[in-house]
Motif scaffolding. Sequence first.
Motif, PDB file in Angstrom:
ATOM      1  N   ALA A 115       0.878  -1.165   0.000  1.00 21.14           N
ATOM      2  CA  ALA A 115       0.000   0.000   0.000  1.00 21.14           C
ATOM      3  C   ALA A 115       0.917   1.216   0.000  1.00 21.14           C
ATOM      4  O   ALA A 115       1.931   1.224   0.689  1.00 21.14           O
ATOM      5  CB  ALA A 115      -0.860  -0.017   1.254  1.00 21.14           C
ATOM      6  N   ALA A 116       0.555   2.230  -0.778  1.00 19.37           N
ATOM      7  CA  ALA A 116       1.428   3.397  -0.863  1.00 19.37           C
ATOM      8  C   ALA A 116       0.613   4.676  -0.978  1.00 19.37           C
ATOM      9  O   ALA A 116      -0.522   4.669  -1.463  1.00 19.37           O
ATOM     10  CB  ALA A 116       2.368   3.264  -2.066  1.00 19.37           C
ATOM     11  N   GLY A 117       1.212   5.754  -0.523  1.00 17.59           N
ATOM     12  CA  GLY A 117       0.592   7.064  -0.678  1.00 17.59           C
ATOM     13  C   GLY A 117       0.939   7.627  -2.046  1.00 17.59           C
ATOM     14  O   GLY A 117       2.084   7.536  -2.481  1.00 17.59           O
ATOM     15  N   TYR A 193       3.126   9.048   9.079  1.00 17.57           N
ATOM     16  CA  TYR A 193       2.916   9.424   7.687  1.00 17.57           C
ATOM     17  C   TYR A 193       3.664  10.733   7.434  1.00 17.57           C
ATOM     18  O   TYR A 193       4.115  11.404   8.363  1.00 17.57           O
ATOM     19  CB  TYR A 193       1.413   9.571   7.388  1.00 17.57           C
ATOM     20  CG  TYR A 193       0.683   8.241   7.318  1.00 17.57           C
ATOM     21  CD1 TYR A 193       0.977   7.319   6.322  1.00 17.57           C
ATOM     22  CD2 TYR A 193      -0.309   7.913   8.249  1.00 17.57           C
ATOM     23  CE1 TYR A 193       0.315   6.099   6.257  1.00 17.57           C
ATOM     24  CE2 TYR A 193      -0.974   6.698   8.178  1.00 17.57           C
ATOM     25  CZ  TYR A 193      -0.662   5.793   7.189  1.00 17.57           C
ATOM     26  OH  TYR A 193      -1.320   4.593   7.119  1.00 17.57           O
ATOM     27  N   GLU A 194       3.742  11.111   6.164  1.00 15.62           N
ATOM     28  CA  GLU A 194       4.529  12.280   5.798  1.00 15.62           C
ATOM     29  C   GLU A 194       3.735  13.566   6.030  1.00 15.62           C
ATOM     30  O   GLU A 194       2.505  13.592   5.920  1.00 15.62           O
ATOM     31  CB  GLU A 194       4.943  12.194   4.325  1.00 15.62           C
ATOM     32  CG  GLU A 194       5.900  11.048   4.030  1.00 15.62           C
ATOM     33  CD  GLU A 194       5.276   9.681   4.212  1.00 15.62           C
ATOM     34  OE1 GLU A 194       4.113   9.495   3.801  1.00 15.62           O
ATOM     35  OE2 GLU A 194       5.938   8.804   4.806  1.00 15.62           O
ATOM     36  N   TYR A 199       5.714  15.023   1.462  1.00 12.99           N
ATOM     37  CA  TYR A 199       5.187  14.466   0.205  1.00 12.99           C
ATOM     38  C   TYR A 199       5.708  15.288  -0.976  1.00 12.99           C
ATOM     39  O   TYR A 199       6.169  14.755  -1.987  1.00 12.99           O
ATOM     40  CB  TYR A 199       3.646  14.483   0.201  1.00 12.99           C
ATOM     41  CG  TYR A 199       2.981  13.420   1.058  1.00 12.99           C
ATOM     42  CD1 TYR A 199       3.013  12.075   0.691  1.00 12.99           C
ATOM     43  CD2 TYR A 199       2.289  13.767   2.217  1.00 12.99           C
ATOM     44  CE1 TYR A 199       2.381  11.104   1.470  1.00 12.99           C
ATOM     45  CE2 TYR A 199       1.646  12.805   2.996  1.00 12.99           C
ATOM     46  CZ  TYR A 199       1.705  11.476   2.622  1.00 12.99           C
ATOM     47  OH  TYR A 199       1.080  10.525   3.384  1.00 12.99           O
ATOM     48  N   VAL A 210       4.786   6.694  -2.106  1.00 16.79           N
ATOM     49  CA  VAL A 210       5.625   6.565  -0.909  1.00 16.79           C
ATOM     50  C   VAL A 210       5.070   5.486   0.011  1.00 16.79           C
ATOM     51  O   VAL A 210       3.862   5.353   0.176  1.00 16.79           O
ATOM     52  CB  VAL A 210       5.733   7.925  -0.167  1.00 16.79           C
ATOM     53  CG1 VAL A 210       4.381   8.517   0.165  1.00 16.79           C
ATOM     54  CG2 VAL A 210       6.572   7.812   1.101  1.00 16.79           C
ATOM     55  N   GLY A 211       5.986   4.721   0.584  1.00 20.65           N
ATOM     56  CA  GLY A 211       5.563   3.681   1.515  1.00 20.65           C
ATOM     57  C   GLY A 211       6.670   3.331   2.496  1.00 20.65           C
ATOM     58  O   GLY A 211       7.746   3.938   2.484  1.00 20.65           O
ATOM     59  N   MET A 212       6.359   2.341   3.340  1.00 22.24           N
ATOM     60  CA  MET A 212       7.254   2.001   4.454  1.00 22.24           C
ATOM     61  C   MET A 212       7.771   0.564   4.361  1.00 22.24           C
ATOM     62  O   MET A 212       8.098  -0.041   5.379  1.00 22.24           O
ATOM     63  CB  MET A 212       6.508   2.179   5.785  1.00 22.24           C
ATOM     64  CG  MET A 212       5.856   3.543   5.959  1.00 22.24           C
ATOM     65  SD  MET A 212       4.878   3.597   7.474  1.00 22.24           S
ATOM     66  CE  MET A 212       3.945   5.128   7.230  1.00 22.24           C
ATOM     67  N   THR A 235      -3.355   4.179  -1.795  1.00 19.85           N
ATOM     68  CA  THR A 235      -4.396   4.124  -0.761  1.00 19.85           C
ATOM     69  C   THR A 235      -4.745   5.502  -0.205  1.00 19.85           C
ATOM     70  O   THR A 235      -5.694   5.626   0.582  1.00 19.85           O
ATOM     71  CB  THR A 235      -3.922   3.246   0.420  1.00 19.85           C
ATOM     72  OG1 THR A 235      -2.668   3.764   0.874  1.00 19.85           O
ATOM     73  CG2 THR A 235      -3.760   1.800  -0.002  1.00 19.85           C
ATOM     74  N   ASN A 236      -3.991   6.497  -0.569  1.00 18.99           N
ATOM     75  CA  ASN A 236      -4.251   7.870  -0.102  1.00 18.99           C
ATOM     76  C   ASN A 236      -3.493   8.826  -1.019  1.00 18.99           C
ATOM     77  O   ASN A 236      -2.607   8.392  -1.762  1.00 18.99           O
ATOM     78  CB  ASN A 236      -3.833   8.038   1.374  1.00 18.99           C
ATOM     79  CG  ASN A 236      -2.413   7.593   1.633  1.00 18.99           C
ATOM     80  OD1 ASN A 236      -2.074   6.418   1.489  1.00 18.99           O
ATOM     81  ND2 ASN A 236      -1.558   8.533   1.997  1.00 18.99           N
ATOM     82  N   ASN A 247      -4.473  11.540   7.591  1.00 18.38           N
ATOM     83  CA  ASN A 247      -4.057  10.215   7.131  1.00 18.38           C
ATOM     84  C   ASN A 247      -4.370   9.221   8.225  1.00 18.38           C
ATOM     85  O   ASN A 247      -4.021   9.435   9.394  1.00 18.38           O
ATOM     86  CB  ASN A 247      -2.542  10.206   6.857  1.00 18.38           C
ATOM     87  CG  ASN A 247      -2.221  10.285   5.381  1.00 18.38           C
ATOM     88  OD1 ASN A 247      -2.960   9.750   4.547  1.00 18.38           O
ATOM     89  ND2 ASN A 247      -1.123  10.940   5.064  1.00 18.38           N
ATOM     90  N   VAL A 252      -6.291   3.375   4.931  1.00 18.62           N
ATOM     91  CA  VAL A 252      -5.274   2.832   4.021  1.00 18.62           C
ATOM     92  C   VAL A 252      -5.526   1.343   3.788  1.00 18.62           C
ATOM     93  O   VAL A 252      -5.536   0.860   2.649  1.00 18.62           O
ATOM     94  CB  VAL A 252      -3.856   3.087   4.594  1.00 18.62           C
ATOM     95  CG1 VAL A 252      -2.806   2.219   3.917  1.00 18.62           C
ATOM     96  CG2 VAL A 252      -3.486   4.568   4.455  1.00 18.62           C
TER      97      VAL A 252
HETATM   98  N1  HPA Z   1       2.989   7.217   3.376  1.00 23.85           N
HETATM   99  C1  HPA Z   1       3.758   6.186   3.753  1.00 23.85           C
HETATM  100  N2  HPA Z   1       3.344   4.928   3.692  1.00 23.85           N
HETATM  101  C2  HPA Z   1       2.111   4.686   3.235  1.00 23.85           C
HETATM  102  C3  HPA Z   1       1.261   5.722   2.826  1.00 23.85           C
HETATM  103  C4  HPA Z   1       1.736   7.060   2.906  1.00 23.85           C
HETATM  104  O1  HPA Z   1       1.047   8.044   2.565  1.00 23.85           O
HETATM  105  N3  HPA Z   1       0.094   5.147   2.424  1.00 23.85           N
HETATM  106  C5  HPA Z   1       0.241   3.818   2.575  1.00 23.85           C
HETATM  107  N4  HPA Z   1       1.458   3.524   3.064  1.00 23.85           N
END
Ligand code: HPA
Length: 274
Positions: A115-117, A193-194, A199, A210-212, A235-236, A247, A252
């Motif tokens: 999942a990533a922003g 989150y950022e 961002y 962006v993700g972790m 996811t966002n 966030n 997410v």
């Molecule tokens: N930032 C970091 N990791 C994430 C994000 C995000 O916005 N959404 C899902 N994983």
Amino acid sequence: MEMIPTMHYQEAADYLLSRINGQPETAIILGSGLGSLADRISEAVVIPYGEIPHFVKSTVPGHKGNFICGKLGERYVLAMQGRFHYYEGYTMKQVTFPIRVMKLMGIKNLLVSNAAGGINNTFKVGDLMIIRDHINMMPNPLIGQNNEDFGPRFPDMTRPYDRQYIALMEEIAAGMHIPLKKGVYVGLTGPSYETPSEYAFYGKGGADAVGMSTVPEVIVARHAGINVFGMSVITNEGYHFADDFVNDGADVIAAANRAAEVMTSLFTKLISMI
Ligand code: HPA
């Protein structure tokens, strides 16, 4: 930092091989909310991480902690339902431990999902993005004495994501009328989150999402010569913030859940062709 002896990876690999019912060539790491791909695996053998020698347990909501081996379509696969994140407090060696175990099990291909922003302002919640490259902003998992059993001291990272698999996935998605984005994933430690400025900062540096997670596993896989394909679910949206926006981890995971079905179909088809 002590190097993990190859024997530890080998003991975990031998244990898994003794439990499973086929020889998988492809492994899949299922990210936040994407674990439902595992439901499509038939003749499944489920092995909780806790049963595997030298493994640690996954603790994040939305992440289960199992290896699932069985058939996806006509192919034997090894799926990781849940991964280890650096923000959980694991060392990078622990985060990437499963990748070297996979290597010793004979895995040739690794499919990673997350999942990533969205940073790219053309990306919307629910979009799927082929990862064409990454930017690593986490500690490198290969820091420390190099384990020559797996790969060289200074591994190439010119093409971490297999060009052929990307092209194949683009064909598959076009054939299924599924629109895909393609972009650069920046991996940060999290867990916060950022900020809006962060961002924007990573966007100016060339990142689209962006993700972790993901980047440590990909680096260790490439070090060991495993082919990699990666996909993010957006996811966002990290490029516009309404006054009341926050966030939220639950949102997410929900967005990732909604995309899981489509991603599963795409991965299943890709695996049938590689
Ligand atoms: N930032 C970091 N990791 C994430 C994000 C995000 O916005 N959404 C899902 N994983």
